[in-house]
Design a protein around this motif. Structure first.
Motif, PDB file in Angstrom:
ATOM      1  N   ARG A  44      41.770 -32.516 -34.540  1.00 45.74           N
ATOM      2  CA  ARG A  44      40.542 -32.029 -35.183  1.00 45.74           C
ATOM      3  C   ARG A  44      39.342 -32.392 -34.316  1.00 45.74           C
ATOM      4  O   ARG A  44      39.273 -33.486 -33.768  1.00 45.74           O
ATOM      5  CB  ARG A  44      40.440 -32.692 -36.558  1.00 45.74           C
ATOM      6  CG  ARG A  44      39.191 -32.364 -37.339  1.00 45.74           C
ATOM      7  CD  ARG A  44      39.364 -32.716 -38.777  1.00 45.74           C
ATOM      8  NE  ARG A  44      39.459 -34.157 -39.004  1.00 45.74           N
ATOM      9  CZ  ARG A  44      39.944 -34.705 -40.105  1.00 45.74           C
ATOM     10  NH1 ARG A  44      40.439 -33.937 -41.067  1.00 45.74           N
ATOM     11  NH2 ARG A  44      39.974 -36.012 -40.258  1.00 45.74           N
ATOM     12  N   GLU A  45      38.411 -31.458 -34.196  1.00 45.34           N
ATOM     13  CA  GLU A  45      37.174 -31.780 -33.490  1.00 45.34           C
ATOM     14  C   GLU A  45      36.091 -32.077 -34.521  1.00 45.34           C
ATOM     15  O   GLU A  45      36.181 -31.639 -35.665  1.00 45.34           O
ATOM     16  CB  GLU A  45      36.711 -30.610 -32.622  1.00 45.34           C
ATOM     17  CG  GLU A  45      37.323 -30.587 -31.241  1.00 45.34           C
ATOM     18  CD  GLU A  45      38.688 -29.927 -31.262  1.00 45.34           C
ATOM     19  OE1 GLU A  45      39.588 -30.428 -30.571  1.00 45.34           O
ATOM     20  OE2 GLU A  45      38.868 -28.929 -31.963  1.00 45.34           O
TER      21      GLU A  45
ATOM     22  N   ILE B  40      31.085 -29.939 -32.565  1.00 43.65           N
ATOM     23  CA  ILE B  40      31.848 -29.283 -31.491  1.00 43.65           C
ATOM     24  C   ILE B  40      32.488 -28.009 -32.020  1.00 43.65           C
ATOM     25  O   ILE B  40      32.418 -26.958 -31.398  1.00 43.65           O
ATOM     26  CB  ILE B  40      32.938 -30.238 -30.958  1.00 43.65           C
ATOM     27  CG1 ILE B  40      32.273 -31.536 -30.531  1.00 43.65           C
ATOM     28  CG2 ILE B  40      33.747 -29.565 -29.856  1.00 43.65           C
ATOM     29  CD1 ILE B  40      32.531 -31.999 -29.172  1.00 43.65           C
ATOM     30  N   LYS B  41      33.126 -28.113 -33.188  1.00 46.89           N
ATOM     31  CA  LYS B  41      33.789 -26.941 -33.766  1.00 46.89           C
ATOM     32  C   LYS B  41      32.825 -25.771 -33.877  1.00 46.89           C
ATOM     33  O   LYS B  41      33.098 -24.672 -33.409  1.00 46.89           O
ATOM     34  CB  LYS B  41      34.373 -27.269 -35.152  1.00 46.89           C
ATOM     35  CG  LYS B  41      34.882 -26.029 -35.867  1.00 46.89           C
ATOM     36  CD  LYS B  41      35.200 -26.236 -37.345  1.00 46.89           C
ATOM     37  CE  LYS B  41      35.270 -24.871 -38.042  1.00 46.89           C
ATOM     38  NZ  LYS B  41      35.649 -24.929 -39.442  1.00 46.89           N
ATOM     39  N   TRP B  42      31.672 -26.026 -34.516  1.00 48.20           N
ATOM     40  CA  TRP B  42      30.754 -24.902 -34.758  1.00 48.20           C
ATOM     41  C   TRP B  42      30.103 -24.418 -33.476  1.00 48.20           C
ATOM     42  O   TRP B  42      29.725 -23.242 -33.377  1.00 48.20           O
ATOM     43  CB  TRP B  42      29.748 -25.240 -35.849  1.00 48.20           C
ATOM     44  CG  TRP B  42      30.437 -25.294 -37.192  1.00 48.20           C
ATOM     45  CD1 TRP B  42      30.701 -26.408 -37.929  1.00 48.20           C
ATOM     46  CD2 TRP B  42      31.031 -24.193 -37.908  1.00 48.20           C
ATOM     47  NE1 TRP B  42      31.416 -26.068 -39.064  1.00 48.20           N
ATOM     48  CE2 TRP B  42      31.633 -24.716 -39.086  1.00 48.20           C
ATOM     49  CE3 TRP B  42      31.120 -22.814 -37.665  1.00 48.20           C
ATOM     50  CZ2 TRP B  42      32.308 -23.922 -40.009  1.00 48.20           C
ATOM     51  CZ3 TRP B  42      31.779 -22.026 -38.589  1.00 48.20           C
ATOM     52  CH2 TRP B  42      32.372 -22.566 -39.747  1.00 48.20           C
TER      53      TRP B  42
ATOM     54  N   ILE C 161      31.739 -24.216 -30.577  1.00 51.79           N
ATOM     55  CA  ILE C 161      32.761 -23.356 -29.988  1.00 51.79           C
ATOM     56  C   ILE C 161      32.852 -22.029 -30.749  1.00 51.79           C
ATOM     57  O   ILE C 161      32.848 -20.955 -30.159  1.00 51.79           O
ATOM     58  CB  ILE C 161      34.129 -24.077 -29.966  1.00 51.79           C
ATOM     59  CG1 ILE C 161      34.078 -25.261 -29.001  1.00 51.79           C
ATOM     60  CG2 ILE C 161      35.247 -23.117 -29.556  1.00 51.79           C
ATOM     61  CD1 ILE C 161      35.340 -26.094 -28.962  1.00 51.79           C
ATOM     62  N   VAL C 162      32.888 -22.130 -32.088  1.00 58.50           N
ATOM     63  CA  VAL C 162      32.943 -20.903 -32.894  1.00 58.50           C
ATOM     64  C   VAL C 162      31.699 -20.053 -32.644  1.00 58.50           C
ATOM     65  O   VAL C 162      31.791 -18.827 -32.477  1.00 58.50           O
ATOM     66  CB  VAL C 162      33.084 -21.248 -34.396  1.00 58.50           C
ATOM     67  CG1 VAL C 162      32.938 -20.003 -35.255  1.00 58.50           C
ATOM     68  CG2 VAL C 162      34.425 -21.916 -34.662  1.00 58.50           C
TER      69      VAL C 162
ATOM     70  N   ILE D 245      29.638 -19.911 -29.983  1.00 55.90           N
ATOM     71  CA  ILE D 245      29.643 -19.257 -28.666  1.00 55.90           C
ATOM     72  C   ILE D 245      30.644 -18.101 -28.660  1.00 55.90           C
ATOM     73  O   ILE D 245      30.354 -17.003 -28.183  1.00 55.90           O
ATOM     74  CB  ILE D 245      29.993 -20.275 -27.555  1.00 55.90           C
ATOM     75  CG1 ILE D 245      28.881 -21.319 -27.444  1.00 55.90           C
ATOM     76  CG2 ILE D 245      30.172 -19.575 -26.217  1.00 55.90           C
ATOM     77  CD1 ILE D 245      29.234 -22.494 -26.550  1.00 55.90           C
ATOM     78  N   SER D 246      31.852 -18.342 -29.217  1.00 48.90           N
ATOM     79  CA  SER D 246      32.873 -17.293 -29.255  1.00 48.90           C
ATOM     80  C   SER D 246      32.371 -16.069 -30.006  1.00 48.90           C
ATOM     81  O   SER D 246      32.526 -14.939 -29.549  1.00 48.90           O
ATOM     82  CB  SER D 246      34.138 -17.777 -29.962  1.00 48.90           C
ATOM     83  OG  SER D 246      34.550 -18.989 -29.436  1.00 48.90           O
TER      84      SER D 246
END
Lengths: 287, 314
Positions: free
Chosen positions: B21-22, B26-28, B30-31, B33-34
């Motif tokens: 788990r991040e 970090i998670k948001w 990455i999400v 940018i994607s």
């Protein structure tokens, strides 16, 4: 005849049990030859009419060399951009939950499904001076995208994205969390775990996706020509040069160029096959 | 248990495991940018097609779609697909039967050759048929003497379409039939079934979703092909223009609204294709999940339909 299913039967016994070997072999070979092999051979045979020196002269005309530089350069850069953002997107789709995820997952394949001419006029209109995105980039930031090599890059990024995402996704889904648990229990932080545990497993698939996107981009035509502007020596891609030669009835020129691109395609096909078997060995999964 | 099931709906198994788990930041990132990349490169071009098509309202939109040239292009597009896809379907089934059910030398080479059309630039596909059947081609003189037109006519466009859609169905069926093995068919033969009976009653029920999957992908490509068809069509308005070529003609005449109206038909086709594809994949996933809960998971069930297979990579 021995019992076909007995353990001692030779491997070819299946040939005797199931019917249709000759029929399907014959049909497959004839159809493959007529549709694919003979037309492909025609390109190589036609080039034989040129001597080696003439061939080199034809394919090294300055305008063509400029087109190789653009086609290969933009394709490499587009594949690299897709490798980075495609990895982030595949990671998000596999690892995280977020609103709209299913829709995003389904639409990742849009660049495959959308006819290239449609993508082409859409991108050209979006990035033109008065387009939705052109107004931002050209109007506000002063970056001209449509009708420049940057436009070619944008179209090639569009066309290549699904290759990276769809190659990485199944590998990421199969990734065993035990490896990461072990790394965490040994005191590694998330970045160290990703860098030293996850990334090495992903590398072959990432390279495969990169190579697939690159190979597709070099041959791409429909989505590029509308946004490229096709300015000689500036934004002409190599496939367009084949069309130009054909329109001038310069069949030999067109064919020589086609040979250059076909040889490149075959080399890429071999490289991709090698990368895929590397991926399979590294992850125990066939692509 | 209930709490666990509830979180299962919202979080992935990676998010429930502290080791994978991040932290949310970090998670948001990455999400975020994607999704920004996805919106910029995938959603915007899609929306632009419909936005431009409807810019002047529905009246001109429908007028552009029912224009005689557009209807002629639609008819030609459907004709090409209706001929090219079944031909490749027959080939795909024959090739998959050959490769999955028999062992012979050179099998791997054959599989590679079937994939070949995926790696040839569409423009070169068109060129190939011009070299064979064009005025200066190998068979050009013979064809001219016998008054047969292939290039700048329907047969040439058909050949180009068949070439570019050649591997689609075979590529879906080969791994599927390989995963299912030979035992069921062999049993049917031992029990006295003939070849066609084996195929209709044993093989086909097992591969039908793979067939549908391959057919819709091949169909989308057949209807949308541009580069290869453009080289051999000659683009005679109302005669040898398919929908994608009609889009190009209208766009180059600065008739943007009409170009996008016709393009929107093709975009709808793409969306329907993706919807059917996603539906088949979910079916396969569901079948796989049930098998995991119950008895031993048969390998063949997992392969009932391919999962997230790129349209033109494999």
């Amino acid at each position: 005849m021995s019992l076909p299913l007995s353990a001692t039967a030779p491997r070819s016994s299946a040939r005797r049990v199931l019917p249709g070997f000759r029929l399907t072999l014959g049909y497959t070979l004839v159809y493959l030859s007529l549709i694919v092999l003979i037309p492909t051979a025609a390109v190589f045979l036609r080039t034989m009419e040129l001597s080696f020196g003439q061939f080199i002269d034809v394919i090294s005309a300055p305008r063509l060399v400029a087109s190789y530089r653009l086609s290969f350069g933009a394709s490499l850069l587009a594949a690299a951009i897709n490798a980075v953002f495609g990895l982030l997107l595949a990671w998000s789709l596999v690892r995280y939950s977020f609103p709209g995820k299913k829709l995003v997952d389904a639409l990742v394949d849009l660049p495959f499904a959308l006819p290239t001419a449609v993508a082409g006029i859409s991108l050209a209109t979006l990035y033109a001076k008065n387009g939705w995105l052109g107004r931002i980039f050209e109007g506000a930031l002063g970056i001209k995208i449509a009708y420049t090599p940057l436009g070619v890059l944008v179209a090639l990024v569009f066309i290549g994205l699904p290759f990276v995402v769809r190659t990485l996704q199944p590998i990421l889904e199969d990734l065993d969390s035990e490896l990461e648990e072990a790394a965490a229990s040994l005191g590694a932080n998330r970045w160290q775990t990703f860098r030293h545990v996850v990334l090495p497993v992903l590398t072959p698939a990432l390279l495969t996706g990169f190579a697939l996107a690159f190979a597709r981009a070099v041959g791409e035509y429909g989505s590029v020509i509308f946004i490229a502007g096709n300015i000689p020596r500036v934004s002409e891609i190599t496939p367009l040069m084949i069309i130009t030669r054909l329109e001038q009835f310069d069949y030999t020129g067109a064919t020589a160029l086609a040979v250059v691109m076909l040889v490149f395609s075959f080399v890429m096909l071999l490289a991709i096959n090698a990368l895929q078997s590397w991926t399979a060995r590294r992850t125990g999964r066939t692509l | 248990m209930t709490a666990l099931a509830a979180t299962a709906l919202s979080a992935t198994r990676f998010e429930r495991n502290t080791a994978t788990r991040e932290n949310p930041l970090i998670k948001w990132s990455i999400v975020g940018i994607s999704l920004a990349f996805f919106i910029l490169f995938v959603l915007m071009p899609l929306f632009a097609v419909f936005g431009e098509a409807l810019r002047r309202g529905f009246g001109p939109y429908f007028a552009a779609i029912i224009a005689p040239d557009a209807l002629a292009a639609l008819k030609l597009t459907l004709t090409t697909a209706v001929i090219a896809v079944p031909l490749n379907l027959v080939f795909g089934v024959a090739a998959a039967w050959l490769i999955a059910k028999f062992d012979f030398r050179g099998k791997q080479l054959l599989v590679t050759l079937i994939d070949l059309p995926f790696s040839v630039s569409p423009v070169i596909v068109g060129l190939m048929f011009v070299l064979l059947f064009g005025a200066n081609g190998w068979f050009g003189h013979w064809l001219a003497a016998h008054n047969v037109k292939i290039i700048f006519a329907l047969p040439g466009m058909l050949l180009a379409t068949i070439f570019v859609t050649f591997p689609f169905i075979a590529r879906e069926l080969i791994p599927l039939m390989q995963a299912q093995g030979r035992e069921e068919e062999e049993a049917a033969v031992v029990l006295g079934a003939n070849g066609w009976q084996v195929f209709w009653h044993v093989t086909l029920p097992n591969i039908k979703w793979g067939v549908v999957y391959g057919v819709i992908l091949a169909n989308a490509r057949a209807m949308g092909e541009f580069g290869a068809v453009s080289v051999v069509s000659g683009k005679l308005r109302g005669q040898t223009t398919t929908l994608p070529l009609q889009v190009e003609i209208l766009y180059n005449e600065y008739n943007f609204a009409a170009a996008f109206a016709v393009a929107s038909l093709l975009a709808l086709l793409a969306l329907v294709t993706l919807a059917v594809k996603t539906w088949i994949e979910h079916r396969a996933d569901a079948a796989y999940d049930t098998s995991e809960l119950g008895m031993e998971a048969p390998a063949a069930l997992e392969a009932t339909a391919p999962r997230t297979a790129p349209i033109s990579t494999k």
